[in-house]
Design an enzyme around this catalytic site. Sequence first.
Site, mmCIF file in Angstrom:
data_model
loop_
_atom_site.group_PDB
_atom_site.id
_atom_site.type_symbol
_atom_site.label_atom_id
_atom_site.label_comp_id
_atom_site.label_asym_id
_atom_site.label_seq_id
_atom_site.Cartn_x
_atom_site.Cartn_y
_atom_site.Cartn_z
ATOM 1 C CG ASP A 52 40.670 23.787 15.002
ATOM 2 O OD1 ASP A 52 40.569 22.608 15.373
ATOM 3 O OD2 ASP A 52 40.608 24.606 16.259
ATOM 4 C CD GLU A 190 38.114 16.628 20.898
ATOM 5 O OE1 GLU A 190 37.872 17.743 20.401
ATOM 6 O OE2 GLU A 190 39.501 16.410 20.646
HETATM 7 O O1 KIV Z 1 39.403 19.881 14.350
HETATM 8 C C1 KIV Z 1 39.066 18.897 14.422
HETATM 9 O O2 KIV Z 1 39.339 17.905 13.681
HETATM 10 C C2 KIV Z 1 37.588 18.672 15.509
HETATM 11 C C3 KIV Z 1 37.267 17.118 15.615
HETATM 12 C C4 KIV Z 1 38.421 16.605 16.537
HETATM 13 C C5 KIV Z 1 35.889 17.269 16.050
HETATM 14 O O3 KIV Z 1 37.366 19.637 16.097
#
Ligand code: KIV
Length: 272
Positions: A52, A190
Amino acid sequence: MSVHVENVRRVTTRRLQEMKIRGEKISMLTAYDYTMAGIVDQAGVDVILVGDSASNVMCGNTTTLPITLDQMIFMGKAVARATQRALVVVDMPFGSYQGNPEGAIASAIRIMKESHCDCVKMEGGEEVIDSVRRIISAGIPVMGHLGLMPQSINKYGSYTVRATGDEEAEKLIRDARLLEEAGCFAIVLEKIPAELAKLVTEQLSIPTIGIGAGGDTDGQVLVLHDMLGLNCGFSPRFLRRYANLNAVMNEAIKHYVSDVKSCDFPNDQECY
Ligand code: KIV
């Protein structure tokens, strides 16, 4: 009637588990469209995330919150079509699963049915655990996501490192165990301290995939546009830039503009 299947061994959730057991690191990158996903897949990335983060890098929003389920499915479809080897994970967008397990399972089923991707990712631990269980019970593999959870930015107020204090670190460990018990096949960690990510990775039997979580997780993930240097305004410490495509593209486009203006393009060979 027979269906032609390419002779490639696809990455599955089981293969990721085997990689953890034998200590082979898992590579994961985002992709949001057919062309980029094809390049990422052919380069040998194990997992492609239709993240997202598209809300930021594809749509120009300041958070991930505005992107919709329909938009995620649209991108998931394009990525799935381009991918022959990688496992394709689609982020469940904000608002598509936080309400209740019935809403969550309906969203997950739409993603699987309409995008043809392999699995979904959800942010959160205890707060969403009933929805995680419900989705897994329907046969849909779920990747968890703990630590900095961008969908909760309005609760945190900033994108700084998470779980630096004991209380938040203990909750993160509890949440990771809950997600594993619920049947998640992997968890993204994260922006948390490397020591904490190492501890969680050692305690879990499922793979952890880190972003800004140090080198001891079972795998790493980055946002494609960030690591390729397509957008230059984002430079957190964890980001390694592998190219400066912004400069390459800028140069090429300026060259094209100049060729058009000077009537150099098209030349005789480029005409019918
Ligand atoms: O939406 C995304 O790109 C993510 C990554 C940062 C893991 O969730």
